[in-house]
Design a protein around this motif. Structure first.
Motif, PDB file in Angstrom:
ATOM      1  N   ASN A  14       0.814  -1.215   0.000  1.00 50.74           N
ATOM      2  CA  ASN A  14       0.000   0.000   0.000  1.00 50.74           C
ATOM      3  C   ASN A  14       0.844   1.259   0.000  1.00 50.74           C
ATOM      4  O   ASN A  14       0.448   2.277  -0.577  1.00 50.74           O
ATOM      5  CB  ASN A  14      -0.939  -0.001   1.214  1.00 50.74           C
ATOM      6  CG  ASN A  14      -1.968  -1.114   1.138  1.00 50.74           C
ATOM      7  OD1 ASN A  14      -2.261  -1.632   0.066  1.00 50.74           O
ATOM      8  ND2 ASN A  14      -2.506  -1.494   2.284  1.00 50.74           N
ATOM      9  N   ALA A  15       1.995   1.225   0.662  1.00 54.15           N
ATOM     10  CA  ALA A  15       2.866   2.406   0.704  1.00 54.15           C
ATOM     11  C   ALA A  15       3.344   2.802  -0.683  1.00 54.15           C
ATOM     12  O   ALA A  15       3.634   3.979  -0.935  1.00 54.15           O
ATOM     13  CB  ALA A  15       4.066   2.141   1.612  1.00 54.15           C
ATOM     14  N   TRP A  18      -0.807   3.002  -3.537  1.00 56.31           N
ATOM     15  CA  TRP A  18      -1.756   4.113  -3.502  1.00 56.31           C
ATOM     16  C   TRP A  18      -1.151   5.431  -3.966  1.00 56.31           C
ATOM     17  O   TRP A  18      -1.786   6.150  -4.747  1.00 56.31           O
ATOM     18  CB  TRP A  18      -2.355   4.215  -2.098  1.00 56.31           C
ATOM     19  CG  TRP A  18      -3.295   3.080  -1.791  1.00 56.31           C
ATOM     20  CD1 TRP A  18      -3.999   2.342  -2.699  1.00 56.31           C
ATOM     21  CD2 TRP A  18      -3.630   2.554  -0.512  1.00 56.31           C
ATOM     22  NE1 TRP A  18      -4.747   1.379  -2.059  1.00 56.31           N
ATOM     23  CE2 TRP A  18      -4.550   1.486  -0.710  1.00 56.31           C
ATOM     24  CE3 TRP A  18      -3.257   2.861   0.784  1.00 56.31           C
ATOM     25  CZ2 TRP A  18      -5.087   0.748   0.337  1.00 56.31           C
ATOM     26  CZ3 TRP A  18      -3.790   2.129   1.832  1.00 56.31           C
ATOM     27  CH2 TRP A  18      -4.694   1.084   1.597  1.00 56.31           C
ATOM     28  N   ALA A  55       7.483   7.304  -1.223  1.00 55.33           N
ATOM     29  CA  ALA A  55       6.779   6.395  -0.317  1.00 55.33           C
ATOM     30  C   ALA A  55       7.313   6.442   1.118  1.00 55.33           C
ATOM     31  O   ALA A  55       6.514   6.454   2.071  1.00 55.33           O
ATOM     32  CB  ALA A  55       6.825   4.968  -0.860  1.00 55.33           C
ATOM     33  N   THR A  60       2.311   6.638   7.835  1.00 54.63           N
ATOM     34  CA  THR A  60       1.585   5.363   7.947  1.00 54.63           C
ATOM     35  C   THR A  60       0.361   5.363   7.051  1.00 54.63           C
ATOM     36  O   THR A  60      -0.412   6.319   7.018  1.00 54.63           O
ATOM     37  CB  THR A  60       1.162   5.126   9.407  1.00 54.63           C
ATOM     38  OG1 THR A  60       2.311   5.205  10.247  1.00 54.63           O
ATOM     39  CG2 THR A  60       0.517   3.765   9.551  1.00 54.63           C
ATOM     40  N   MET A  61       0.192   4.283   6.335  1.00 58.97           N
ATOM     41  CA  MET A  61      -0.975   4.114   5.468  1.00 58.97           C
ATOM     42  C   MET A  61      -2.120   3.454   6.243  1.00 58.97           C
ATOM     43  O   MET A  61      -1.887   2.833   7.288  1.00 58.97           O
ATOM     44  CB  MET A  61      -0.606   3.250   4.255  1.00 58.97           C
ATOM     45  CG  MET A  61       0.384   3.898   3.321  1.00 58.97           C
ATOM     46  SD  MET A  61      -0.359   5.301   2.477  1.00 58.97           S
ATOM     47  CE  MET A  61       1.105   6.090   1.804  1.00 58.97           C
ATOM     48  N   THR A  66      -5.045  -4.708   0.563  1.00 57.56           N
ATOM     49  CA  THR A  66      -4.963  -4.084  -0.755  1.00 57.56           C
ATOM     50  C   THR A  66      -6.114  -4.495  -1.654  1.00 57.56           C
ATOM     51  O   THR A  66      -6.686  -3.666  -2.368  1.00 57.56           O
ATOM     52  CB  THR A  66      -3.628  -4.446  -1.427  1.00 57.56           C
ATOM     53  OG1 THR A  66      -2.551  -4.129  -0.543  1.00 57.56           O
ATOM     54  CG2 THR A  66      -3.458  -3.697  -2.731  1.00 57.56           C
ATOM     55  N   GLN A  78      -7.633   7.976  -5.123  1.00 60.78           N
ATOM     56  CA  GLN A  78      -6.331   8.534  -5.484  1.00 60.78           C
ATOM     57  C   GLN A  78      -6.264   8.861  -6.975  1.00 60.78           C
ATOM     58  O   GLN A  78      -5.669   9.875  -7.369  1.00 60.78           O
ATOM     59  CB  GLN A  78      -5.212   7.560  -5.106  1.00 60.78           C
ATOM     60  CG  GLN A  78      -5.149   7.222  -3.632  1.00 60.78           C
ATOM     61  CD  GLN A  78      -5.223   8.450  -2.746  1.00 60.78           C
ATOM     62  OE1 GLN A  78      -4.431   9.383  -2.890  1.00 60.78           O
ATOM     63  NE2 GLN A  78      -6.169   8.447  -1.829  1.00 60.78           N
ATOM     64  N   ILE A 160      -3.473  10.111   2.323  1.00 60.75           N
ATOM     65  CA  ILE A 160      -4.231   8.939   1.881  1.00 60.75           C
ATOM     66  C   ILE A 160      -4.998   8.365   3.066  1.00 60.75           C
ATOM     67  O   ILE A 160      -4.420   8.093   4.121  1.00 60.75           O
ATOM     68  CB  ILE A 160      -3.281   7.890   1.291  1.00 60.75           C
ATOM     69  CG1 ILE A 160      -2.573   8.460   0.055  1.00 60.75           C
ATOM     70  CG2 ILE A 160      -4.029   6.615   0.935  1.00 60.75           C
ATOM     71  CD1 ILE A 160      -1.497   7.561  -0.499  1.00 60.75           C
TER      72      ILE A 160
END
Length: 262
Positions: A14-15, A18, A55, A60-61, A66, A78, A160
């Protein structure tokens, strides 16, 4: 022995994924970086390099798988954010092309058009020339780097997350789109005034000397004077374009703040 659990794997994916989607949305609509002449593989590779570079700085995401519905919704958000930010700067160049349309109409060159692969439609010659001039000024001022830097700062303004976007942000984009006509008219105003004065003089001449064919004389005069005035005015329009680019960067920040609800 190194062990990786599912949560860590999702966090790493995800880092990168997204931010990558937001950058791809920008490259789909942004000027210069998103031109149709640039191969899609180059755009995807560029977006991947930028996503890898930024990234580690994004924090933190959201703790979301995912491939879940929530993860897909974040990815779609996004993409829309990137498209909206790219359109913000695209409007600046649309204003320049609109100015070319106004000038070409006054000079009698509105019929001189050809297919533009960037827009997918027929574009006036003067619009293409002025757009190329604006692109050169944009690159000379490092506008592509400033646009990319402003876009990266939107991750701080609009991080995000899972929450929905504020609908007022789309209103900011619609309000900014009015610059297509306003700035386009201001950029074309010097030539419009000169050419309108010539047309007015030719109209008076036609009434006083009716044996003179204004249609045969007027077109070469307006075309010649228009080209001369354009050659004088166009190099002097750099300060106006600089302010227009700065307004575009500020509009990107306003759009991100409005979408974040702040």
């Amino acid at each position: 022995m190194i062990s990786v659990d599912t949560a860590q794997l999702y966090a790493w994916i995800n880092a990168f994924l997204w931010p990558f989607f937001r950058i791809l949305g920008l490259l789909a609509t942004a000027p210069l970086l998103g031109e149709s002449t640039i191969p899609k593989r180059v755009k995807i590779g560029f977006a991947a390099v930028v996503a890898v570079a930024i990234a580690p700085t994004l924090g933190t995401m959201p703790d979301v798988p995912t491939a879940s519905f929530a993860g897909i919704w974040i990815a779609v958000q996004q993409v829309f954010i990137g498209i909206a930010l790219g359109l913000t700067m695209r409007i600046v160049f649309a204003a320049v092309q609109t100015a070319g349309e106004f000038i070409g109409l006054q000079m009698g060159l509105s019929f001189a058009s050809f297919f533009d692969p960037a827009t997918g439609a027929n574009t006036a010659v003067l619009s293409r020339i002025m757009n190329m001039f604006a692109m050169l000024v944009f690159m000379a001022l490092n506008g592509h780097l400033l646009m990319l830097g402003g876009f990266i700062r939107t991750f701080d303004i609009l991080p995000i997350g899972i929450g929905a976007l504020d609908t007022n942000g789309w209103g900011v984009l619609i309000e900014w789109s009015s610059q297509v006509m306003v700035s386009g008219m201001l950029l074309a105003l010097p030539l419009i005034i000169v050419l309108l004065s010539i047309n007015l003089a030719l109209g008076i001449l036609n009434r006083t000397a009716q044996q003179l064919s204004v249609f045969a004389v007027g077109f070469p005069i307006t075309l010649s004077v228009g080209l001369i005035v354009l050659a004088v005015v166009l190099p002097q329009s750099t300060p106006f374009l600089t302010r227009l680019f700065d307004s575009g960067y500020a509009a990107m920040a306003r759009l991100a703040q409005a979408l974040a609800g702040s």
